[in-house]
Design a protein around this motif. Sequence first.
Motif, PDB file in Angstrom:
ATOM      1  N   ASN A  97     -57.678 -11.458  17.903  1.00 26.94           N
ATOM      2  CA  ASN A  97     -59.050 -11.783  17.514  1.00 26.94           C
ATOM      3  C   ASN A  97     -59.562 -10.871  16.388  1.00 26.94           C
ATOM      4  O   ASN A  97     -60.755 -10.640  16.248  1.00 26.94           O
ATOM      5  N   VAL A 156     -53.228 -11.670  25.466  1.00 25.19           N
ATOM      6  CA  VAL A 156     -54.460 -11.764  24.703  1.00 25.19           C
ATOM      7  C   VAL A 156     -54.158 -12.254  23.292  1.00 25.19           C
ATOM      8  O   VAL A 156     -53.118 -11.945  22.701  1.00 25.19           O
ATOM      9  N   ASN A 197     -64.080 -12.834  17.646  1.00 23.51           N
ATOM     10  CA  ASN A 197     -64.144 -13.957  18.585  1.00 23.51           C
ATOM     11  C   ASN A 197     -63.541 -13.543  19.919  1.00 23.51           C
ATOM     12  O   ASN A 197     -62.453 -12.957  19.968  1.00 23.51           O
ATOM     13  N   ALA A 198     -64.247 -13.812  20.994  1.00 25.82           N
ATOM     14  CA  ALA A 198     -63.748 -13.506  22.341  1.00 25.82           C
ATOM     15  C   ALA A 198     -63.210 -14.777  22.992  1.00 25.82           C
ATOM     16  O   ALA A 198     -63.558 -15.894  22.597  1.00 25.82           O
ATOM     17  N   ALA A 199     -62.352 -14.631  23.994  1.00 26.41           N
ATOM     18  CA  ALA A 199     -61.774 -15.781  24.698  1.00 26.41           C
ATOM     19  C   ALA A 199     -61.499 -15.392  26.140  1.00 26.41           C
ATOM     20  O   ALA A 199     -61.303 -14.212  26.456  1.00 26.41           O
ATOM     21  N   TRP A 200     -61.504 -16.408  27.021  1.00 24.63           N
ATOM     22  CA  TRP A 200     -61.167 -16.163  28.422  1.00 24.63           C
ATOM     23  C   TRP A 200     -59.675 -15.877  28.537  1.00 24.63           C
ATOM     24  O   TRP A 200     -58.860 -16.430  27.815  1.00 24.63           O
ATOM     25  N   LEU A 201     -59.339 -15.000  29.470  1.00 28.87           N
ATOM     26  CA  LEU A 201     -57.938 -14.580  29.600  1.00 28.87           C
ATOM     27  C   LEU A 201     -57.504 -14.704  31.058  1.00 28.87           C
ATOM     28  O   LEU A 201     -58.103 -14.119  31.962  1.00 28.87           O
ATOM     29  N   ALA A 202     -56.451 -15.508  31.275  1.00 27.05           N
ATOM     30  CA  ALA A 202     -55.921 -15.687  32.631  1.00 27.05           C
ATOM     31  C   ALA A 202     -55.196 -14.425  33.093  1.00 27.05           C
ATOM     32  O   ALA A 202     -54.798 -13.579  32.284  1.00 27.05           O
ATOM     33  N   GLU A 203     -55.022 -14.306  34.390  1.00 31.90           N
ATOM     34  CA  GLU A 203     -54.327 -13.150  34.936  1.00 31.90           C
ATOM     35  C   GLU A 203     -52.930 -13.045  34.338  1.00 31.90           C
ATOM     36  O   GLU A 203     -52.182 -14.021  34.297  1.00 31.90           O
TER      37      GLU A 203
END
Length: 478
Positions: free
Chosen positions: A259, A256, A246-252
């Motif tokens: 997954n 992480v 599963n992938a996810a958006w990552l903020a600066e």
Amino acid sequence: MTVRLNEVLTRMSAIRTELLTLSEIEEPTDEESARFVELETEFDNLETERAPLAARAEKIETIRSAALDPANVKDGAPKSPEFFSRTTRDPFDSTRAVQARAIDLDDMRGRAFDAVEAATKSSARYSLSDAAAEKVTRLIENDENEGDDGGISRHVLLTGSDAYHRAFKNIIKKKGEINALDPDEQASVRAALSLTGANGGFLIPVTLDPTIVLTNSGSANPFRKISQIKTITTNFWEGVTSAGVNAAWLAEAGVVGDNTPGVAQPVITPQKAAAWVFGSYEILSDSDFATQFPALLTDAKDRLEEAAFATGAGTGGVPKGIVTAATTAVTTAGVATYAIADVYALQAAIPPRFRLNSESLAIIANVAIINKTRQFDTAGGSSYWTNLGAGQPERVLDMPLYESTTMVGTTTTGSKIAVAGDFSQYAIVDRVGMTVMYEPMVKDSATARPTGQAGWFGYWRVGADAVVPGAFRTLTVQ
């Protein structure tokens, strides 16, 4: 070197004679049994020594013969050195070494490839078709990858020679008795006995073996056309499945998430199936039964397996069929009815991961259900993107449509009338080798008196299961 080769061959011949003599003793003493083991060990060691000596002697003779042949001279000089390095070999010249696993995997696979190539060029009735040869070649290529350590190559070399074919044919005619064969034929049959789990059984030659040469185009079994086929020489097959990453958006500068996917290891164990063929002594002796027998077993095998792959319970020694393995149901909209909306619902219920990205997406149903589905299309394509009037395999909502004769053909409540999904996630596992055993006297069940008939008992092993049950949906009548 030639002297040593002659010494080895002479000793092997003497050992062979003594072994055959000992093998005919019905109740050997401990001393005789120990002598047999001692001779077998010595024979295997000599065979390991003989193979490279014979190969070198053959190569030297080939070079010598080629150099003396005027046809090999061009413009007063010999042809290129590459010409003299090419040699032909008999892939079956080291049967004992193959049986004893005394040659390395690369050599054994190379010999197996040569054997397959020779079988495709044979004019005999037991030659391999191009499709069967391609299948066997793929099996040999995957030998090491499947963890079988050369098991397929070994099987090809032990049961693929002309000598083994002749021995098998003769032993069918001579009622299953090894001692009725000549010494060379006896050795050919005994060479393969170590591959079978029961003493006294005879493996069908590789070019006739339904567990190997039964190809998709030659089978009425739809499951072998579209499923994942694994061929093994071990007792079970282990796969690896995963729900995926599963992938996810990552903020600066964000951390992480973990997954890591969950990994499962499905295990499929081939189950034993059997067939019984019998006939009068006259039929077995006078007909070409040795050639027809594997074809009879192939037909019986195909019909039995189709039923198991469709609805097998997965218990009691029966493979798990797709109807049993596909546990996620799509219920029809109406009670005891089947309508066009149900087809759309079935297709939409398949997860996109399997519906959009698989070349093995298909729908399977009984011919009665298939014909009901055809009748939905009354306007030549208005209800479907394709016309259902053509012959099979047709496509329904871009899914190939296949017939299973064993699946339910009625729309009564509870009937599971169709399965759709990614059939690369349904695995059929073949354990290589069909073994046959001879029964010399068939008796009447009531009187126990002989009937003047004899029979052959053939058995093989195959398993099946869905490695990812979520890749399928079953249409169940409400």
